[in-house]
Design a protein around this motif. Structure first.
Motif, PDB file in Angstrom:
ATOM      1  N   ASN A 169       0.825  -1.216   0.000  1.00 57.04           N
ATOM      2  CA  ASN A 169       0.000   0.000   0.000  1.00 57.04           C
ATOM      3  C   ASN A 169       0.857   1.262   0.000  1.00 57.04           C
ATOM      4  O   ASN A 169       0.554   2.230  -0.694  1.00 57.04           O
ATOM      5  CB  ASN A 169      -0.936  -0.011   1.208  1.00 57.04           C
ATOM      6  N   TYR A 170       1.948   1.270   0.798  1.00 57.70           N
ATOM      7  CA  TYR A 170       2.838   2.429   0.798  1.00 57.70           C
ATOM      8  C   TYR A 170       3.456   2.619  -0.584  1.00 57.70           C
ATOM      9  O   TYR A 170       3.480   3.723  -1.137  1.00 57.70           O
ATOM     10  CB  TYR A 170       3.969   2.236   1.824  1.00 57.70           C
ATOM     11  N   VAL A 171       3.982   1.515  -1.134  1.00 59.71           N
ATOM     12  CA  VAL A 171       4.660   1.583  -2.426  1.00 59.71           C
ATOM     13  C   VAL A 171       3.698   2.022  -3.522  1.00 59.71           C
ATOM     14  O   VAL A 171       4.017   2.898  -4.334  1.00 59.71           O
ATOM     15  CB  VAL A 171       5.280   0.204  -2.772  1.00 59.71           C
ATOM     16  N   SER A 172       2.494   1.456  -3.551  1.00 58.43           N
ATOM     17  CA  SER A 172       1.565   1.727  -4.638  1.00 58.43           C
ATOM     18  C   SER A 172       1.133   3.188  -4.656  1.00 58.43           C
ATOM     19  O   SER A 172       1.074   3.815  -5.720  1.00 58.43           O
ATOM     20  CB  SER A 172       0.341   0.817  -4.515  1.00 58.43           C
ATOM     21  N   TYR A 173       0.825   3.751  -3.484  1.00 59.62           N
ATOM     22  CA  TYR A 173       0.388   5.148  -3.447  1.00 59.62           C
ATOM     23  C   TYR A 173       1.484   6.080  -3.950  1.00 59.62           C
ATOM     24  O   TYR A 173       1.252   6.930  -4.820  1.00 59.62           O
ATOM     25  CB  TYR A 173      -0.013   5.541  -2.019  1.00 59.62           C
ATOM     26  N   VAL A 174       2.695   5.937  -3.416  1.00 58.01           N
ATOM     27  CA  VAL A 174       3.788   6.832  -3.799  1.00 58.01           C
ATOM     28  C   VAL A 174       4.153   6.640  -5.265  1.00 58.01           C
ATOM     29  O   VAL A 174       4.399   7.609  -5.998  1.00 58.01           O
ATOM     30  CB  VAL A 174       5.013   6.592  -2.890  1.00 58.01           C
ATOM     31  N   GLU A 175       4.145   5.386  -5.721  1.00 55.21           N
ATOM     32  CA  GLU A 175       4.527   5.112  -7.106  1.00 55.21           C
ATOM     33  C   GLU A 175       3.525   5.711  -8.088  1.00 55.21           C
ATOM     34  O   GLU A 175       3.914   6.373  -9.054  1.00 55.21           O
ATOM     35  CB  GLU A 175       4.640   3.605  -7.328  1.00 55.21           C
ATOM     36  N   ILE A 176       2.231   5.512  -7.849  1.00 55.92           N
ATOM     37  CA  ILE A 176       1.236   6.042  -8.779  1.00 55.92           C
ATOM     38  C   ILE A 176       1.229   7.562  -8.755  1.00 55.92           C
ATOM     39  O   ILE A 176       0.980   8.212  -9.772  1.00 55.92           O
ATOM     40  CB  ILE A 176      -0.169   5.475  -8.458  1.00 55.92           C
ATOM     41  N   LEU A 177       1.540   8.166  -7.595  1.00 55.77           N
ATOM     42  CA  LEU A 177       1.605   9.623  -7.509  1.00 55.77           C
ATOM     43  C   LEU A 177       2.707  10.172  -8.402  1.00 55.77           C
ATOM     44  O   LEU A 177       2.497  11.125  -9.169  1.00 55.77           O
ATOM     45  CB  LEU A 177       1.834  10.049  -6.058  1.00 55.77           C
ATOM     46  N   PHE A 178       3.884   9.569  -8.356  1.00 57.31           N
ATOM     47  CA  PHE A 178       4.989  10.090  -9.164  1.00 57.31           C
ATOM     48  C   PHE A 178       4.870   9.681 -10.628  1.00 57.31           C
ATOM     49  O   PHE A 178       5.367  10.397 -11.512  1.00 57.31           O
ATOM     50  CB  PHE A 178       6.327   9.667  -8.567  1.00 57.31           C
ATOM     51  N   ILE A 179       4.232   8.566 -10.910  1.00 59.93           N
ATOM     52  CA  ILE A 179       3.928   8.258 -12.313  1.00 59.93           C
ATOM     53  C   ILE A 179       2.963   9.304 -12.859  1.00 59.93           C
ATOM     54  O   ILE A 179       3.089   9.750 -14.010  1.00 59.93           O
ATOM     55  CB  ILE A 179       3.362   6.835 -12.439  1.00 59.93           C
ATOM     56  N   PHE A 180       1.992   9.699 -12.038  1.00 59.46           N
ATOM     57  CA  PHE A 180       1.076  10.790 -12.406  1.00 59.46           C
ATOM     58  C   PHE A 180       1.869  12.053 -12.742  1.00 59.46           C
ATOM     59  O   PHE A 180       1.608  12.722 -13.765  1.00 59.46           O
ATOM     60  CB  PHE A 180       0.114  11.055 -11.241  1.00 59.46           C
ATOM     61  N   ILE A 181       2.844  12.403 -11.915  1.00 57.53           N
ATOM     62  CA  ILE A 181       3.648  13.606 -12.159  1.00 57.53           C
ATOM     63  C   ILE A 181       4.472  13.453 -13.433  1.00 57.53           C
ATOM     64  O   ILE A 181       4.613  14.403 -14.220  1.00 57.53           O
ATOM     65  CB  ILE A 181       4.554  13.892 -10.941  1.00 57.53           C
ATOM     66  N   SER A 182       5.013  12.260 -13.675  1.00 65.59           N
ATOM     67  CA  SER A 182       5.811  12.042 -14.885  1.00 65.59           C
ATOM     68  C   SER A 182       4.976  12.216 -16.143  1.00 65.59           C
ATOM     69  O   SER A 182       5.409  12.854 -17.110  1.00 65.59           O
ATOM     70  CB  SER A 182       6.430  10.640 -14.865  1.00 65.59           C
ATOM     71  N   SER A 226      -7.887   6.876  -2.521  1.00 64.65           N
ATOM     72  CA  SER A 226      -7.105   6.068  -1.588  1.00 64.65           C
ATOM     73  C   SER A 226      -6.916   6.781  -0.257  1.00 64.65           C
ATOM     74  O   SER A 226      -6.675   6.141   0.769  1.00 64.65           O
ATOM     75  CB  SER A 226      -5.745   5.727  -2.195  1.00 64.65           C
ATOM     76  N   VAL A 227      -7.034   8.112  -0.270  1.00 62.83           N
ATOM     77  CA  VAL A 227      -6.903   8.888   0.968  1.00 62.83           C
ATOM     78  C   VAL A 227      -7.975   8.463   1.964  1.00 62.83           C
ATOM     79  O   VAL A 227      -7.723   8.352   3.166  1.00 62.83           O
ATOM     80  CB  VAL A 227      -7.001  10.395   0.668  1.00 62.83           C
ATOM     81  N   PRO A 242      -5.992   5.970   4.913  1.00 64.89           N
ATOM     82  CA  PRO A 242      -5.444   7.281   5.306  1.00 64.89           C
ATOM     83  C   PRO A 242      -4.073   7.195   5.956  1.00 64.89           C
ATOM     84  O   PRO A 242      -3.232   8.069   5.755  1.00 64.89           O
ATOM     85  CB  PRO A 242      -6.499   7.831   6.280  1.00 64.89           C
ATOM     86  N   MET A 243      -3.829   6.125   6.739  1.00 69.62           N
ATOM     87  CA  MET A 243      -2.536   6.027   7.410  1.00 69.62           C
ATOM     88  C   MET A 243      -1.411   5.834   6.405  1.00 69.62           C
ATOM     89  O   MET A 243      -0.381   6.524   6.462  1.00 69.62           O
ATOM     90  CB  MET A 243      -2.539   4.874   8.409  1.00 69.62           C
ATOM     91  N   GLU A 244      -1.592   4.893   5.454  1.00 70.06           N
ATOM     92  CA  GLU A 244      -0.557   4.640   4.448  1.00 70.06           C
ATOM     93  C   GLU A 244      -0.315   5.879   3.590  1.00 70.06           C
ATOM     94  O   GLU A 244       0.822   6.238   3.300  1.00 70.06           O
ATOM     95  CB  GLU A 244      -0.950   3.457   3.554  1.00 70.06           C
ATOM     96  N   VAL A 245      -1.414   6.548   3.186  1.00 75.36           N
ATOM     97  CA  VAL A 245      -1.292   7.751   2.368  1.00 75.36           C
ATOM     98  C   VAL A 245      -0.608   8.859   3.168  1.00 75.36           C
ATOM     99  O   VAL A 245       0.256   9.583   2.653  1.00 75.36           O
ATOM    100  CB  VAL A 245      -2.677   8.213   1.877  1.00 75.36           C
ATOM    101  N   GLY A 246      -0.996   9.001   4.437  1.00 75.61           N
ATOM    102  CA  GLY A 246      -0.402  10.044   5.270  1.00 75.61           C
ATOM    103  C   GLY A 246       1.088   9.841   5.466  1.00 75.61           C
ATOM    104  O   GLY A 246       1.874  10.795   5.355  1.00 75.61           O
TER     105      GLY A 246
END
Length: 503
Positions: free
Chosen positions: A393-406, A445-446, A450-454
């Motif tokens: 869950n930690y990896v997926s949120y951060v990864e999709i966020l930066f793929i979004f930015i890319s 996902s927030v 919420p904990m993993e996203v936070g």
């Protein structure tokens, strides 16, 4: 004042060279006797089209398809919704891969997202990606794969219970170190290992799909008769289900990390993407249908090794082969991930965002050994986290966020550099569809996790002061320590055996 990543003016030690910002190695005054007095050195372009396909398929088909199936089912609630999530996750990954094909051929640099975000939005966002990749994305993904390898390899020795925690972690650490050593030694060895184990993992999935097809054609369709019973259609559950599905497809952008080592990247990068992604999507969907046809949802959710439970029901006396197949699958995936992701830290150091010692290339093996050992150390630290699904869950949120930015960077570069050479230019609707879908996943996902996203967001934000302390206006003592570290690494790796000539 020098940045943290800068090296001092002393000569680069014999045996290693530091790369400049253009990607060429800057020769030190101490020449290797085998270097022929040359003034520069760089990693060779050793990867062809099939090597690229093997890297993408090899990295994607690893721990995910054997760990995440129950995660997708848990949050989708029903077989029908789970299959839809698997299909759409593959389609979304393909759409993202097409966007990366344009970025990768427009910016033919190693580093993937790090290079693209830097070109589009500047050094701070690029550093933040490098920061979270350093702490979460890369070592956590590798740790999950290594743990999965160890669990499946040891499962036959403990058929009625889970293997001991210490045994799993120790074996995961051993295999991480072994593959790091292979990556340090020779790029061709890495390619051969990747191709061999990619074939074995595809064979394992074909065994599963063949057994599932035989089961269905024998009239055993009762588990698929009410595919949408107990469906969870709340946006939050759907978002987390997609996270688990996308985790299984993660790795489709890894070939972009090694663009500088790919032969004819303008042709081979997009071709490798277009060959590998449909193949992986079809195999994944058929494999999950086979799982669902044989295993009831409750049994699948309670299983610690879905593919092994499947084999025990369908393969009879040959069930022992499935843990071996799965272990081979994750072995190949980890090998490809180590190869590709180490180049991210190598490029970050080359650009001054990490200590320059990590941009050193061994003059005999032509591999970034310090970067590989650094990645190995990070992975070993994360091997001792018990809850694998929390890491996903930690990896997926951060990864999709930066793929979004890319991908947003693709639109930014269309505006910022409209006349730039683009060997591949996708329709504008492609990045827009991807951004809308990725935005949905990030937002909803927030509410569900919420904990993993936070925690993931906090880690990203902590990178801002780190950037200004180490890169923007670095403290003098930190700069001095960094220079001492660079010299220490150069002298340390000088002691490695030089048994292979540089041709």
């Amino acid at each position: 004042m020098a940045k943290v990543g800068d090296v001092d003016n002393r000569p680069v030690q014999q045996g290693f060279r530091r790369e400049s910002d253009e990607g060429k190695a800057v020769a030190g005054t101490s020449e290797s006797p085998d270097a022929g007095g040359g003034g520069s050195i760089e990693m060779k372009k050793e990867l062809g089209l099939m090597d690229g396909v093997a890297i993408i398929v090899g990295v994607i088909v690893g721990a995910g398809i054997f760990v995440s199936p129950k995660g997708v089912l848990l949050y989708s609630g029903s077989i029908g919704v789970a299959i839809i999530v698997w299909i759409l996750s593959g389609v979304l990954s393909m759409v993202g891969a097409l966007c990366y094909a344009e970025l990768g051929t427009m910016i033919p640099k190693s580093g993937g997202d790090y290079a693209y975000i830097g070109e589009a939005f500047g050094p701070l966002p690029a550093f933040l990606y490098l920061w979270v990749a350093l702490l979460i994305l890369v070592p956590a993904g590798n740790a999950i794969t290594a743990i999965t390898f160890a669990q499946y390899l040891l499962q036959p020795l403990w058929p009625t219970c889970e293997p001991p925690y210490e045994s799993v972690r120790l074996l995961a650490a051993v295999i991480t170190c072994l593959l790091t050593a292979i990556n340090c030694r020779n790029v061709k060895w890495v390619a051969r290992v990747t191709e061999t184990f990619t074939g074995m993992k595809v064979l394992a999935l074909l065994v599963i799909t063949g057994a599932g097809a035989w089961h269905l054609t024998s009239g055993n369709t009762e588990l698929l008769e009410a595919p949408f019973a107990n469906s969870k259609i709340q946006p939050g559950f759907i978002a987390v289900a997609f996270y688990n599905g996308l985790f299984s497809y993660s790795g489709w952008n890894y070939l972009n990390f090694v663009t500088e080592e790919l032969k004819d990247p303008y042709r081979n990068l997009p071709r490798a993407i277009c060959i590998s992604m449909p193949v992986v999507t079809v195999i994944y969907v058929i494999t999950n249908i086979a799982y669902f046809a044989v295993l009831p949802p409750d049994e699948m959710l309670s299983s610690q090794a879905v593919a092994v439970t499947f084999a025990e029901k369908m393969l009879s006396f040959m069930a022992w082969t499935m843990p071996l197949f799965v272990a081979c699958s994750t072995f190949g995936s980890l090998n490809g991930a180590i190869f590709a992701s180490s180049r991210l830290f190598f490029v970050g150091a080359r650009n001054g965002h990490l200590p320059a010692a990590l941009s050193l290339i061994n003059i005999n093996c032509l591999t970034p050994i310090p970067s590989l050992l650094f990645l190995c150390a990070l992975t070993l630290l994360l091997l001792f986290i018990r809850d694998v699904f929390a890491i996903i869950n930690y990896v997926s949120y951060v990864e999709i966020l930066f793929i979004f930015i890319s991908v947003a960077g693709l639109l930014r570069l269309r505006q910022k550099a409209p006349d730039a050479h683009r060997p591949i230019k996708v329709s504008l609707i492609v990045p827009i569809v991807f951004l809308l879908t990725a935005g949905f996943l990030v937002i909803f996902s927030v509410f569900e996790s919420p904990m993993e996203v936070g925690i993931g967001t906090l880690v990203i934000l902590l990178g801002i002061p780190v950037y200004y302390v180490t890169i923007g206006k670095p403290w003098r003592w930190l700069t001095q320590k960094s220079q001492s570290f660079n010299r220490f690494c150069s002298k340390l790796f000088l002691c490695m055996p030089n048994s292979e000539k540089l041709d």
